[in-house]
Design a protein around this motif. Structure first.
Motif, PDB file in Angstrom:
ATOM      1  N   MET A   1       0.879  -1.249  -0.082  1.00 44.13           N
ATOM      2  CA  MET A   1      -0.296  -0.324  -0.238  1.00 44.13           C
ATOM      3  C   MET A   1       0.867   1.444   0.000  1.00 44.13           C
ATOM      4  O   MET A   1       2.180   1.263   0.393  1.00 44.13           O
ATOM      5  CB  MET A   1      -0.925   0.025   1.495  1.00 44.13           C
ATOM      6  N   ALA A   2      -0.194   2.071  -0.578  1.00 40.34           N
ATOM      7  CA  ALA A   2       1.256   3.784  -0.381  1.00 40.34           C
ATOM      8  C   ALA A   2       1.302   4.355   0.968  1.00 40.34           C
ATOM      9  O   ALA A   2       0.529   4.498   2.324  1.00 40.34           O
ATOM     10  CB  ALA A   2       0.166   4.884  -1.371  1.00 40.34           C
ATOM     11  N   ASP A   3       2.416   4.730   1.085  1.00 35.77           N
ATOM     12  CA  ASP A   3       2.725   5.289   2.186  1.00 35.77           C
ATOM     13  C   ASP A   3       1.626   6.577   2.843  1.00 35.77           C
ATOM     14  O   ASP A   3       0.930   7.003   1.610  1.00 35.77           O
ATOM     15  CB  ASP A   3       4.247   6.295   2.284  1.00 35.77           C
ATOM     16  N   LEU A   4       1.784   6.763   3.783  1.00 34.07           N
ATOM     17  CA  LEU A   4       0.610   8.435   4.848  1.00 34.07           C
ATOM     18  C   LEU A   4       1.344   9.638   3.777  1.00 34.07           C
ATOM     19  O   LEU A   4       3.146   9.300   3.730  1.00 34.07           O
ATOM     20  CB  LEU A   4       1.309   7.775   6.163  1.00 34.07           C
ATOM     21  N   PHE A  12      -5.182  19.550   0.386  1.00 35.85           N
ATOM     22  CA  PHE A  12      -5.004  20.129  -0.892  1.00 35.85           C
ATOM     23  C   PHE A  12      -5.258  19.181  -1.375  1.00 35.85           C
ATOM     24  O   PHE A  12      -6.425  19.729  -2.998  1.00 35.85           O
ATOM     25  CB  PHE A  12      -3.286  19.475  -1.116  1.00 35.85           C
ATOM     26  N   LEU A  13      -5.291  17.914  -1.804  1.00 30.08           N
ATOM     27  CA  LEU A  13      -5.802  16.805  -2.752  1.00 30.08           C
ATOM     28  C   LEU A  13      -7.044  16.475  -3.271  1.00 30.08           C
ATOM     29  O   LEU A  13      -7.941  17.167  -4.758  1.00 30.08           O
ATOM     30  CB  LEU A  13      -4.529  15.230  -3.106  1.00 30.08           C
ATOM     31  N   PHE A 177     -11.507   9.257  -1.437  1.00 28.72           N
ATOM     32  CA  PHE A 177     -12.174   7.955  -1.950  1.00 28.72           C
ATOM     33  C   PHE A 177     -11.987   8.078  -3.828  1.00 28.72           C
ATOM     34  O   PHE A 177     -12.701   8.879  -4.288  1.00 28.72           O
ATOM     35  CB  PHE A 177     -13.250   7.701  -1.740  1.00 28.72           C
ATOM     36  N   GLY A 178     -11.811   7.232  -4.299  1.00 25.84           N
ATOM     37  CA  GLY A 178     -11.458   7.102  -5.850  1.00 25.84           C
ATOM     38  C   GLY A 178     -12.861   6.982  -6.491  1.00 25.84           C
ATOM     39  O   GLY A 178     -14.015   6.810  -5.729  1.00 25.84           O
ATOM     40  N   ARG A 179     -12.781   6.932  -8.018  1.00 21.86           N
ATOM     41  CA  ARG A 179     -13.916   6.233  -8.498  1.00 21.86           C
ATOM     42  C   ARG A 179     -14.494   4.657  -8.545  1.00 21.86           C
ATOM     43  O   ARG A 179     -13.243   3.739  -7.668  1.00 21.86           O
ATOM     44  CB  ARG A 179     -13.832   6.843  -9.882  1.00 21.86           C
ATOM     45  N   ASP A 180     -15.121   4.349  -8.149  1.00 24.32           N
ATOM     46  CA  ASP A 180     -15.804   3.049  -8.547  1.00 24.32           C
ATOM     47  C   ASP A 180     -15.317   2.345  -9.000  1.00 24.32           C
ATOM     48  O   ASP A 180     -14.505   2.354 -10.273  1.00 24.32           O
ATOM     49  CB  ASP A 180     -16.900   2.601  -9.071  1.00 24.32           C
ATOM     50  N   ARG A 184      -6.501   1.521  -7.060  1.00 23.94           N
ATOM     51  CA  ARG A 184      -5.358   2.356  -6.909  1.00 23.94           C
ATOM     52  C   ARG A 184      -5.386   2.624  -5.259  1.00 23.94           C
ATOM     53  O   ARG A 184      -6.043   3.437  -5.262  1.00 23.94           O
ATOM     54  CB  ARG A 184      -4.600   3.149  -7.862  1.00 23.94           C
ATOM     55  N   PRO A 185      -4.562   2.757  -4.806  1.00 24.68           N
ATOM     56  CA  PRO A 185      -4.504   3.443  -3.429  1.00 24.68           C
ATOM     57  C   PRO A 185      -4.689   5.355  -3.644  1.00 24.68           C
ATOM     58  O   PRO A 185      -4.039   5.791  -4.129  1.00 24.68           O
ATOM     59  CB  PRO A 185      -3.547   2.715  -2.177  1.00 24.68           C
ATOM     60  N   GLN A 186      -6.121   5.191  -3.025  1.00 29.19           N
ATOM     61  CA  GLN A 186      -5.731   6.453  -2.444  1.00 29.19           C
ATOM     62  C   GLN A 186      -4.916   7.544  -1.350  1.00 29.19           C
ATOM     63  O   GLN A 186      -5.050   6.302  -0.223  1.00 29.19           O
ATOM     64  CB  GLN A 186      -7.622   6.875  -2.608  1.00 29.19           C
ATOM     65  N   PRO A 187      -4.824   8.783  -1.392  1.00 32.53           N
ATOM     66  CA  PRO A 187      -3.586   9.381  -0.825  1.00 32.53           C
ATOM     67  C   PRO A 187      -4.691   9.503   0.431  1.00 32.53           C
ATOM     68  O   PRO A 187      -5.753   9.399   1.006  1.00 32.53           O
ATOM     69  CB  PRO A 187      -3.533  10.885  -1.050  1.00 32.53           C
TER      70      PRO A 187
END
Length: 313
Positions: A1-4, A12-13, A177-180, A184-187
């Motif tokens: 998983m992506a880092d914090l 910001f994102l 939260f990404g699209r349905d 890919r992991p979300q920030p």
């Protein structure tokens, strides 16, 4: 998983969402996290704030003048949060018949509380993964919030009495939260904050300020907080030690020394949790009586723990 990520970057994102539903400072009590003396399992007050940032404006609800599926019922959101906390309390009560070691293991940390509420609200764990069915729970319960309608969720749990000299301790989790169907992991971010420590400190350039200590208010924030344990009492202790021994003339020098000490503590005692890029640390120092006609004069410093240690290794 992506880092914090740092919490500010996730905000910001997220950008400016078209609609937000908030519950602020929902108050109850808890037994589990460390108190101001680092004792586990003692009753203490707790408050929860949740900010649900929606992907779309709540047009249907506003047109019909009733709560539709394009918004979040803040009353039910409050009840869902309290239900999560009640579940934790029930788990602790179920462990009371066990031996002492087992009972201690049931005491939740502040991070455990944040994660439990998060999972119950979103149906996802702290890494964005949905729970899987097990033999004990063959059916996965639907989450209160629908991730497909959420742009971002920010959840803060505050322990107002978990500090000897300040306004308490809080832990804030935030994620996009990404699209349905997006895999890919979300920030996502997690930040520990120690609020408004009031510490008598010898600080200042004027002759009168060299004669006696004055109160300096310190707020410490540690981003990308990947540590499971309750360490806020130790962070407070390190802060009090540095500031109590201060003989600096400027807040800038005090903030820099405090940053180095906190970075050294984190890397010396929690190397098993250290992410590759270190912990972002933000320190705000206020002198309430420095400027007579102002509430306070403040200096703020933001550093990375790994970069700070490079100066003293």
């Amino acid at each position: 998983m992506a880092d914090l990520e740092p919490n500010w970057r996730v905000r910001f994102l997220a950008g400016q969402p078209p609609a937000i539903v908030r519950v602020r400072n929902l108050q109850t009590s808890i037994e589990g996290p460390s108190d101001a003396w680092n004792r586990k399992g003692r009753p203490q007050p707790l408050s929860v704030s949740a900010s649900v940032m929606l992907k779309e404006a709540f047009d249907s609800s506003s047109s019909a003048d009733r709560v539709e599926t394009d918004t979040v019922h803040y009353g039910l959101l409050s009840k869902a949060i309290l239900a999560s906390l009640e579940k934790l309390s029930q788990q602790r009560l179920n462990a009371e018949g066990s031996d002492n070691t087992a009972r201690k293991s049931q005491f939740s940390s502040l991070r455990d509380i944040v994660n439990t509420i998060w999972e119950d609200l979103t149906g996802q764990d702290c890494n964005g993964r949905a729970p899987k069915a097990t033999d004990d729970e063959p059916e996965v319960k639907p989450s209160f919030l629908k991730p497909s309608t959420i742009r971002c969720l920010e959840l803060t749990v505050h322990l107002p009495k978990a500090s000897l000299l300040g306004g308490g301790v809080s832990l804030t989790r935030i994620a996009l939260f990404g699209r349905d169907g997006e895999s890919r992991p979300q920030p996502r971010g997690l930040s520990l904050k120690i609020h408004d420590l009031r510490i008598p400190t010898l600080i200042g350039v004027n002759d009168n300020e060299r004669e006696a200590k004055q109160v300096v208010v310190a707020t410490i924030e540690i981003d990308k907080f990947d540590i499971d344990k309750d360490i806020f009492t130790m962070i407070e202790g390190e802060t009090v030690k540095v500031m109590s021994q201060s003989s600096f003339e400027t807040l800038e020098a005090l903030a820099s020394t405090l940053a180095k000490n906190l970075a050294s503590y984190l890397h010396s005692n929690h190397t098993g949790f250290t992410n590759r890029k270190g912990w972002p640390i933000k320190i705000a120092l206020e002198k309430p009586i420095a400027v007579v006609l102002a509430d306070a004069a403040c200096v703020q410093l933001s550093v990375n723990s790994s970069e700070v240690l490079g100066d003293i290794q």
